[in-house]
Design a protein around this motif. Structure first.
Motif, PDB file in Angstrom:
ATOM      1  N   GLY A 281       0.804  -1.211   0.000  1.00 25.29           N
ATOM      2  CA  GLY A 281       0.000   0.000   0.000  1.00 25.29           C
ATOM      3  C   GLY A 281       0.843   1.269   0.000  1.00 25.29           C
ATOM      4  O   GLY A 281       2.001   1.271   0.409  1.00 25.29           O
ATOM      5  N   HIS A 282       0.224   2.373  -0.452  1.00 28.19           N
ATOM      6  CA  HIS A 282       0.900   3.682  -0.493  1.00 28.19           C
ATOM      7  C   HIS A 282       0.771   4.339   0.876  1.00 28.19           C
ATOM      8  O   HIS A 282      -0.004   5.275   1.074  1.00 28.19           O
ATOM      9  CB  HIS A 282       0.277   4.567  -1.565  1.00 28.19           C
ATOM     10  N   SER A 283       1.523   3.860   1.827  1.00 24.77           N
ATOM     11  CA  SER A 283       1.459   4.371   3.196  1.00 24.77           C
ATOM     12  C   SER A 283       2.864   4.600   3.704  1.00 24.77           C
ATOM     13  O   SER A 283       3.725   3.717   3.604  1.00 24.77           O
ATOM     14  CB  SER A 283       0.735   3.361   4.101  1.00 24.77           C
ATOM     15  N   LEU A 284       3.111   5.794   4.261  1.00 26.24           N
ATOM     16  CA  LEU A 284       4.431   6.086   4.799  1.00 26.24           C
ATOM     17  C   LEU A 284       4.759   5.186   5.989  1.00 26.24           C
ATOM     18  O   LEU A 284       5.916   4.809   6.196  1.00 26.24           O
ATOM     19  CB  LEU A 284       4.518   7.556   5.197  1.00 26.24           C
ATOM     20  N   HIS A 289       8.083   0.746   7.890  1.00 30.20           N
ATOM     21  CA  HIS A 289       8.158  -0.581   8.511  1.00 30.20           C
ATOM     22  C   HIS A 289       9.012  -1.536   7.670  1.00 30.20           C
ATOM     23  O   HIS A 289       9.803  -2.324   8.213  1.00 30.20           O
ATOM     24  CB  HIS A 289       6.749  -1.152   8.690  1.00 30.20           C
ATOM     25  N   HIS A 290       8.879  -1.471   6.368  1.00 30.67           N
ATOM     26  CA  HIS A 290       9.577  -2.420   5.499  1.00 30.67           C
ATOM     27  C   HIS A 290      10.972  -1.961   5.093  1.00 30.67           C
ATOM     28  O   HIS A 290      11.787  -2.808   4.689  1.00 30.67           O
ATOM     29  CB  HIS A 290       8.742  -2.674   4.240  1.00 30.67           C
ATOM     30  N   VAL A 291      11.265  -0.663   5.194  1.00 27.80           N
ATOM     31  CA  VAL A 291      12.535  -0.142   4.688  1.00 27.80           C
ATOM     32  C   VAL A 291      13.502   0.233   5.804  1.00 27.80           C
ATOM     33  O   VAL A 291      14.700  -0.029   5.704  1.00 27.80           O
ATOM     34  CB  VAL A 291      12.289   1.080   3.774  1.00 27.80           C
ATOM     35  N   PHE A 292      12.997   0.854   6.864  1.00 25.49           N
ATOM     36  CA  PHE A 292      13.866   1.308   7.936  1.00 25.49           C
ATOM     37  C   PHE A 292      14.538   0.108   8.611  1.00 25.49           C
ATOM     38  O   PHE A 292      13.966  -0.963   8.745  1.00 25.49           O
ATOM     39  CB  PHE A 292      13.082   2.110   8.969  1.00 25.49           C
ATOM     40  N   GLY A 293      15.761   0.323   9.047  1.00 30.32           N
ATOM     41  CA  GLY A 293      16.511  -0.732   9.720  1.00 30.32           C
ATOM     42  C   GLY A 293      17.370  -1.558   8.783  1.00 30.32           C
ATOM     43  O   GLY A 293      18.179  -2.361   9.247  1.00 30.32           O
ATOM     44  N   TYR A 294      17.213  -1.369   7.465  1.00 35.50           N
ATOM     45  CA  TYR A 294      18.054  -2.097   6.507  1.00 35.50           C
ATOM     46  C   TYR A 294      19.388  -1.365   6.391  1.00 35.50           C
ATOM     47  O   TYR A 294      19.454  -0.255   5.876  1.00 35.50           O
ATOM     48  CB  TYR A 294      17.366  -2.176   5.147  1.00 35.50           C
ATOM     49  N   ARG A 295      20.451  -1.993   6.836  1.00 34.69           N
ATOM     50  CA  ARG A 295      21.764  -1.337   6.903  1.00 34.69           C
ATOM     51  C   ARG A 295      22.608  -1.682   5.678  1.00 34.69           C
ATOM     52  O   ARG A 295      23.588  -2.410   5.759  1.00 34.69           O
ATOM     53  CB  ARG A 295      22.469  -1.737   8.186  1.00 34.69           C
ATOM     54  N   GLY A 296      22.183  -1.150   4.568  1.00 33.67           N
ATOM     55  CA  GLY A 296      22.901  -1.360   3.322  1.00 33.67           C
ATOM     56  C   GLY A 296      22.377  -0.397   2.281  1.00 33.67           C
ATOM     57  O   GLY A 296      21.358   0.271   2.488  1.00 33.67           O
ATOM     58  N   PRO A 297      23.037  -0.287   1.139  1.00 33.82           N
ATOM     59  CA  PRO A 297      22.547   0.598   0.077  1.00 33.82           C
ATOM     60  C   PRO A 297      21.217   0.088  -0.472  1.00 33.82           C
ATOM     61  O   PRO A 297      20.943  -1.112  -0.468  1.00 33.82           O
ATOM     62  CB  PRO A 297      23.651   0.538  -0.980  1.00 33.82           C
ATOM     63  N   THR A 298      20.396   1.000  -0.936  1.00 32.54           N
ATOM     64  CA  THR A 298      19.081   0.649  -1.465  1.00 32.54           C
ATOM     65  C   THR A 298      18.800   1.413  -2.756  1.00 32.54           C
ATOM     66  O   THR A 298      19.420   2.445  -3.029  1.00 32.54           O
ATOM     67  CB  THR A 298      17.959   0.961  -0.452  1.00 32.54           C
ATOM     68  N   ILE A 373      12.139  15.894  -7.111  1.00 33.04           N
ATOM     69  CA  ILE A 373      10.940  15.121  -6.776  1.00 33.04           C
ATOM     70  C   ILE A 373      10.531  15.442  -5.345  1.00 33.04           C
ATOM     71  O   ILE A 373      11.371  15.504  -4.448  1.00 33.04           O
ATOM     72  CB  ILE A 373      11.196  13.605  -6.907  1.00 33.04           C
ATOM     73  N   SER A 374       9.237  15.612  -5.143  1.00 31.99           N
ATOM     74  CA  SER A 374       8.717  15.868  -3.802  1.00 31.99           C
ATOM     75  C   SER A 374       7.356  15.197  -3.664  1.00 31.99           C
ATOM     76  O   SER A 374       6.484  15.353  -4.514  1.00 31.99           O
ATOM     77  CB  SER A 374       8.591  17.381  -3.560  1.00 31.99           C
ATOM     78  N   THR A 375       7.190  14.420  -2.591  1.00 28.08           N
ATOM     79  CA  THR A 375       5.907  13.785  -2.314  1.00 28.08           C
ATOM     80  C   THR A 375       5.684  13.712  -0.809  1.00 28.08           C
ATOM     81  O   THR A 375       6.616  13.431  -0.054  1.00 28.08           O
ATOM     82  CB  THR A 375       5.836  12.370  -2.910  1.00 28.08           C
ATOM     83  N   GLU A 376       4.461  13.978  -0.392  1.00 29.21           N
ATOM     84  CA  GLU A 376       4.136  13.933   1.031  1.00 29.21           C
ATOM     85  C   GLU A 376       3.486  12.628   1.449  1.00 29.21           C
ATOM     86  O   GLU A 376       3.445  12.317   2.637  1.00 29.21           O
ATOM     87  CB  GLU A 376       3.204  15.100   1.399  1.00 29.21           C
ATOM     88  N   ASP A 377       2.981  11.859   0.468  1.00 30.60           N
ATOM     89  CA  ASP A 377       2.200  10.677   0.848  1.00 30.60           C
ATOM     90  C   ASP A 377       2.421   9.460  -0.046  1.00 30.60           C
ATOM     91  O   ASP A 377       1.733   8.445   0.104  1.00 30.60           O
ATOM     92  CB  ASP A 377       0.709  11.024   0.849  1.00 30.60           C
TER      93      ASP A 377
END
Length: 461
Positions: A281-284, A289-298, A373-377
């Motif tokens: 889903g398009h939810s910050l 939840h799925h991206v933070f904590g990944y300690r590597g390049p993305t 690029i700029s997006t708030e949501d």
């Protein structure tokens, strides 16, 4: 051809020795095919039998050698001396630390010796680079049906059209200038393939990468990345995204190779899909939840309406911060409908959703007041792709993907981060709820300060 300079061999005796071994291998292949023991020349078919991975490139290489011989001893065949003399420049280019010689020879091979290369020949050059790169990477012949799929691939079409830039042909200098900015490592894979084919006495160049099954890795056809697109990205991304950590540590690699080191830069990494807005889903909140904590390049991939696709390469761990962040290997690339490096370098990213200040959401671009690029949501975005272009607002975001490019340790660190989050949530659940207000110590402190805390006693209620 143009004003390029032909490479000059610096170690002819060593090259001759190695090329003699290659010639004998080619001849032996021809003997097996023809059942003859008297074969002393090599033909186009012999080239195809030995230079495995691409019969088309083997044929082009053979005819390039024929053109280089002024007086052939035998029509449509090469003697040992002719083979060595015509293959020496290619051998030198394949083993060179600089790219100029290889650029020149590949241009000459695919343009059929002309000063300019047309769209069809350029398309064939790029396709062969991809197929031979993947042949080296997977340590096997890559499926030739990929050549058909490349012609139908929007990303490859955008790459080729951007290189041609509405021209019928491009010169050698024009090709080199464009590649130096937009795909400096385009020929690295074919260089590795040539090394493996020619330098049979030095096997250390050809390290088999530690890859997962790529057919399983990109099984979801809805995803923006497939094997060939990943390869094309490796031609522009810094090596921290494209070479496994163990390889980097062993060879001390960077985008500029060390003078005494041959790094298998065609080792395509195992990109892992961390977040897909079509699934999560398009939810910050879900994004974090799925991206933070990944300690590597993305890699952040934004697909928008009007056929727009952007890739944001991020070399630092994702964070929520009121300041811009990102290190020197960050990159912003427009992938479709044109292939164009828009921006790169440190402080390219801004992500802040903890307040309602002036800047909120995801912002890409060094100028935070006028970002690209700029997006708030994650549902719509505003774009400004160049200084001359007016800002476009309310561009619908069709999908958002984040791919991890790190090692297994990066994924393990993210799992530990999620376990830590769950422990914090569990701790908060165990905090006892406050009892009666009259017994709460906060009420006593407020009363000592002269504050009226019982609403019935407040004169303004």
């Amino acid at each position: 051809m143009g004003n390029a300079h032909k490479p000059v061999s610096k170690s002819k005796s060593l090259e001759t020795e190695k090329l003699e071994i290659v010639f004998e291998r080619v001849v032996a292949s021809g003997k097996r095919a023809a059942g003859s023991l008297q074969k002393t020349t090599v033909s186009e078919e012999d080239y195809q039998n030995v230079f495995v991975g691409s019969k088309e490139f083997a044929s082009l290489l053979f005819h390039h050698c024929l053109r280089s011989c002024h007086n052939l001893s035998t029509p449509h065949c090469l003697t040992k001396a002719e083979f060595i003399n015509t293959m020496q420049p290619l051998f030198s280019a394949a083993c060179s630390q600089t790219k100029d010689a290889l650029y020149y020879l590949l241009f000459d091979i695919f343009s059929n010796g002309k000063d300019n290369i047309n769209k069809e020949d350029l398309e064939r050059l790029i396709s062969e680079c991809c197929i031979l790169s993947l042949t080296v990477t997977l340590a096997a012949d890559f499926n030739r049906c990929t050549e058909t799929s490349l012609k139908q691939n929007d990303v490859f079409q955008a790459f080729q059209q951007s290189l041609m830039s509405n021209r019928d042909v491009v010169s050698f200098d024009e090709l080199v200038d464009w590649l130096s900015v937009n795909a400096p490592d385009l020929f690295d894979g074919i260089q590795s393939w040539l090394q493996r084919a020619l330098d049979s006495m030095k096997d250390t160049y050809y390290t088999v990468p530690q890859l997962k099954d790529l057919s399983q890795q990109f099984v979801d056809t809805r995803a923006s990345l497939d094997t060939s697109v990943v390869w094309l990205l490796t031609t522009i991304l810094p090596h921290c995204y494209t070479v496994l950590d163990t390889v980097l540590d062993k060879h001390q690699s960077s985008r500029s190779r060390a003078a005494d080191t041959q790094v298998p830069v065609t080792s395509i990494p195992c990109f892992s899909l961390l977040y897909d807005s079509r699934e999560q889903g398009h939810s910050l909140n879900r994004f974090e939840h799925h991206v933070f904590g990944y300690r590597g390049p993305t890699l952040l991939i934004l697909k928008m309406e009007k056929g727009l696709t952007f890739v944001v390469a991020i070399d630092a761990e994702w964070r929520d911060s009121p300041a811009q962040w990102g290190d020197s290997n960050c990159l912003l690339l427009q992938m479709t409908p044109t292939w164009n490096v828009i921006d790169s370098g440190s402080k390219l990213l801004y992500y802040h959703c903890r307040s309602t200040g002036k800047h909120r959401g995801l912002i890409v671009g060094k100028d935070i007041e006028s970002p690209v690029i700029s997006t708030e949501d994650l549902n719509s975005a505003s774009l400004k792709l160049s200084r001359k272009q007016l800002r476009q607002h309310d561009i619908s975001i069709l999908s958002v993907e984040v791919w991890g490019c790190g090692s297994a340790e990066s994924a393990d660190a993210q799992k530990e981060y999620r376990r830590w989050e769950l422990r914090q949530i569990e701790k908060q659940r165990k905090v006892p709820l406050p009892g009666r207000w009259d017994d709460n110590p906060d009420k006593t402190l407020l009363e000592l300060a002269g504050r009226t805390v019982d609403h019935a006693e407040r004169p303004d209620l």
